[in-house]
Design an enzyme around this catalytic site. Structure first.
Site, PDB file in Angstrom:
ATOM      1  N   CYS A  83      -0.133   4.220   1.748  1.00 25.71           N
ATOM      2  CA  CYS A  83      -0.472   5.217   2.768  1.00 25.71           C
ATOM      3  C   CYS A  83       0.632   5.479   3.794  1.00 25.71           C
ATOM      4  O   CYS A  83       0.747   6.584   4.311  1.00 25.71           O
ATOM      5  CB  CYS A  83      -1.793   4.877   3.447  1.00 25.71           C
TER       6      CYS A  83
ATOM      7  N   LYS B  38     -12.632  -4.483   2.223  1.00 25.39           N
ATOM      8  CA  LYS B  38     -12.080  -3.670   3.306  1.00 25.39           C
ATOM      9  C   LYS B  38     -12.986  -2.464   3.489  1.00 25.39           C
ATOM     10  O   LYS B  38     -13.143  -1.649   2.575  1.00 25.39           O
ATOM     11  CB  LYS B  38     -10.667  -3.237   2.947  1.00 25.39           C
TER      12      LYS B  38
ATOM     13  N   LYS C 139     -12.243  -7.301   6.174  1.00 29.58           N
ATOM     14  CA  LYS C 139     -11.623  -6.459   7.193  1.00 29.58           C
ATOM     15  C   LYS C 139     -12.522  -5.274   7.505  1.00 29.58           C
ATOM     16  O   LYS C 139     -13.007  -4.649   6.553  1.00 29.58           O
ATOM     17  CB  LYS C 139     -10.280  -5.967   6.649  1.00 29.58           C
TER      18      LYS C 139
ATOM     19  N   GLU D  42     -16.860  -7.186  -4.847  1.00 28.78           N
ATOM     20  CA  GLU D  42     -15.416  -6.908  -4.697  1.00 28.78           C
ATOM     21  C   GLU D  42     -14.621  -8.218  -4.614  1.00 28.78           C
ATOM     22  O   GLU D  42     -13.570  -8.364  -5.230  1.00 28.78           O
ATOM     23  CB  GLU D  42     -15.155  -6.087  -3.426  1.00 28.78           C
TER      24      GLU D  42
ATOM     25  N   CYS E 195       0.849  -1.190   0.000  1.00 34.71           N
ATOM     26  CA  CYS E 195       0.000   0.000   0.000  1.00 34.71           C
ATOM     27  C   CYS E 195       0.885   1.241   0.000  1.00 34.71           C
ATOM     28  O   CYS E 195       2.084   1.160   0.264  1.00 34.71           O
ATOM     29  CB  CYS E 195      -0.916   0.012   1.217  1.00 34.71           C
TER      30      CYS E 195
ATOM     31  N   TYR F 206      -3.457  -9.105  16.352  1.00 28.69           N
ATOM     32  CA  TYR F 206      -2.427  -8.598  17.266  1.00 28.69           C
ATOM     33  C   TYR F 206      -2.382  -9.421  18.553  1.00 28.69           C
ATOM     34  O   TYR F 206      -1.484  -9.246  19.364  1.00 28.69           O
ATOM     35  CB  TYR F 206      -2.693  -7.119  17.588  1.00 28.69           C
TER      36      TYR F 206
ATOM     37  N   ARG G 148      -3.407   3.712  12.590  1.00 23.49           N
ATOM     38  CA  ARG G 148      -2.879   4.898  11.898  1.00 23.49           C
ATOM     39  C   ARG G 148      -1.823   5.581  12.747  1.00 23.49           C
ATOM     40  O   ARG G 148      -0.909   6.187  12.214  1.00 23.49           O
ATOM     41  CB  ARG G 148      -4.024   5.812  11.477  1.00 23.49           C
TER      42      ARG G 148
ATOM     43  N   SER H  42      -6.724  -3.242  14.561  1.00 22.02           N
ATOM     44  CA  SER H  42      -6.154  -2.542  15.709  1.00 22.02           C
ATOM     45  C   SER H  42      -7.201  -2.094  16.726  1.00 22.02           C
ATOM     46  O   SER H  42      -7.012  -2.249  17.931  1.00 22.02           O
ATOM     47  CB  SER H  42      -5.333  -1.346  15.223  1.00 22.02           C
TER      48      SER H  42
ATOM     49  N   CYS I 110      -3.936   6.035   0.076  1.00 23.56           N
ATOM     50  CA  CYS I 110      -3.504   4.727  -0.404  1.00 23.56           C
ATOM     51  C   CYS I 110      -3.231   4.720  -1.905  1.00 23.56           C
ATOM     52  O   CYS I 110      -2.997   3.669  -2.503  1.00 23.56           O
ATOM     53  CB  CYS I 110      -4.537   3.659  -0.052  1.00 23.56           C
TER      54      CYS I 110
HETATM   55  C1  PBG Z   1      -3.227   0.402   4.984  1.00 26.08           C
HETATM   56  C2  PBG Z   1      -3.757  -0.460   6.044  1.00 26.08           C
HETATM   57  C3  PBG Z   1      -4.599  -0.111   7.124  1.00 26.08           C
HETATM   58  C4  PBG Z   1      -4.717  -1.250   7.909  1.00 26.08           C
HETATM   59  C5  PBG Z   1      -4.010  -2.260   7.280  1.00 26.08           C
HETATM   60  N1  PBG Z   1      -3.429  -1.753   6.123  1.00 26.08           N
HETATM   61  C6  PBG Z   1      -5.156   1.185   7.548  1.00 26.08           C
HETATM   62  C7  PBG Z   1      -6.106   1.953   6.754  1.00 26.08           C
HETATM   63  O1  PBG Z   1      -6.654   1.504   5.752  1.00 26.08           O
HETATM   64  O2  PBG Z   1      -6.298   3.084   7.158  1.00 26.08           O
HETATM   65  C8  PBG Z   1      -5.488  -1.328   9.193  1.00 26.08           C
HETATM   66  C9  PBG Z   1      -5.100  -2.388  10.123  1.00 26.08           C
HETATM   67  C10 PBG Z   1      -5.565  -2.246  11.505  1.00 26.08           C
HETATM   68  O3  PBG Z   1      -6.338  -1.345  11.882  1.00 26.08           O
HETATM   69  O4  PBG Z   1      -5.146  -3.088  12.313  1.00 26.08           O
HETATM   70  N2  PBG Z   1      -4.018   0.599   3.877  1.00 26.08           N
END
Ligand code: PBG
Length: 316
Positions: free
Chosen positions: A111, A184, A237, A222, A109, A302, A194, A263, A119
């Site tokens: 970002c 996602k 996700k 998707e 990615c 995690y 983040r 997270s 992204c």
């Molecule tokens: C990046 C990405 C993100 C996560 C995984 N890859 C963050 C987002 O899309 O802002 C989130 C993972 C998490 O919250 O544990 N594109």
């Protein structure tokens, strides 16, 4: 079923350590592990210590790892994401050098690598889908070159799986698999990540490319597109608030399906546990069982290391 020693025979869902994928944040700007304040008990790991971190987790029985990078340098197009000596490329080489059997997954990615934190490539405040695709191909190839087993595009750009498959194949990396973040959602559960990955965006939000939380049919479209484009594993996700999607995807397509226990889901559990409000071990077990029961073959979490410790102690 009233007798304790009978119930294990009828247990429909079993969790195993090879169901889990452990996320690792690799930070090239630090020299010792740094705790992520919004994710108590979780650390950014410096280059040089990442193979060790993997080794310790493998000693606990974990086998698969997904890497996120925090680079020293960011620019408009995220060029350090595909640099030969970028943070992820170096981390993969370190890990594979010491632990060739570790399953190494890399997040693909922009970002974490762009100054604006989106992204994809941005022009006039708009994220440009098609202009981003060749960059994703380059990132995936650079990860494959470093030794990644699986690349995991997470930017929700349309066509990203095909662009990456084509790029990998034409560079001779036919055996590198793709795990796509297919469904996602534009979720508030990513908040702590983040901070962890310094990937917050500077303007707007991610709703133009991540999915609307209200939609289910769109998730199936998707996923279907990603499978057609060559995804080996599809992902839903976040996990907990989207278990209905996990179940439907698994039933509908029957392909290897991953769920990302993100997270925010982790931090909610930790915060409650730290306050003595919930029994952490029991809650984590129940959460992971529920994700598996919903149909996930793989769970990115995690809690992986904690779970592995409890699992090995036989205390679950
Ligand atoms: C990046 C990405 C993100 C996560 C995984 N890859 C963050 C987002 O899309 O802002 C989130 C993972 C998490 O919250 O544990 N594109």
């Amino acid at each position: 079923m009233r007798k304790d020693h009978l119930r294990p025979l009828f247990k429909e869902t079993k969790l195993d350590l090879d169901d889990l994928v452990m996320p690792i944040f690799v930070d090239e700007t630090i020299s010792k592990p740094k705790e992520i304040s919004s994710m108590p008990g979780y650390y950014r790991i410096p280059l040089g210590q990442v193979a060790d971190e993997v080794g310790k987790a493998m000693d606990l029985g974990l086998k698969a790892f997904i890497l996120f990078g925090i680079p020293a340098y960011k620019d408009e197009i995220g060029s350090s994401a595909f640099a030969k000596n970028g943070v992820i490329q170096r981390a993969v080489r370190e890990i594979k050098g010491e632990h060739p059997d570790a399953v190494v997954v890399t997040d693909v990615c922009l970002c974490e690598y762009t100054t604006h934190g989106h992204c994809g490539v941005v022009r006039d405040g708009v994220v440009l889908n098609d202009e981003t695709l060749p960059i994703l191909g380059r990132i995936a190839v650079s990860h494959a070159e470093a030794g990644a087993d699986i690349v995991a595009p997470s930017g929700m750009m349309d066509g990203m799986v095909k662009a990456i498959r084509d790029a990998l194949d034409s560079e001779g990396y036919r055996d590198v698999a793709i795990m796509s973040y297919s469904a996602k959602y534009a979720s508030s559960f990513y908040g702590p990540f983040r901070e962890a990955a310094e990937s917050g965006y500077k303007f707007g939000d991610r709703r133009s490319y991540q999915m609307d939380i209200h939609n289910r049919n769109e998730a199936l479209r998707e996923v279907e597109l990603d499978i057609e484009e060559g995804a080996d594993i599809v992902m839903v996700k976040p996990a907990l608030a989207y278990l209905d999607i996990v179940r439907t995807v698994k039933d509908r397509f029957g392909v290897p399906t991953a769920a990302y226990n993100v997270s925010g889901e982790y931090s909610m559990v930790k915060a409650s546990a730290m306050n003595g409000w919930l029994d952490e071990k029991a809650i984590v077990y129940e959460i992971l069982v529920s994700i598996k029961r919903a149909g996930a073959d793989l769970i990115i979490t995690y809690h992986a290391k904690d779970f592995a410790k409890w699992f090995n102690e036989g205390s679950l």
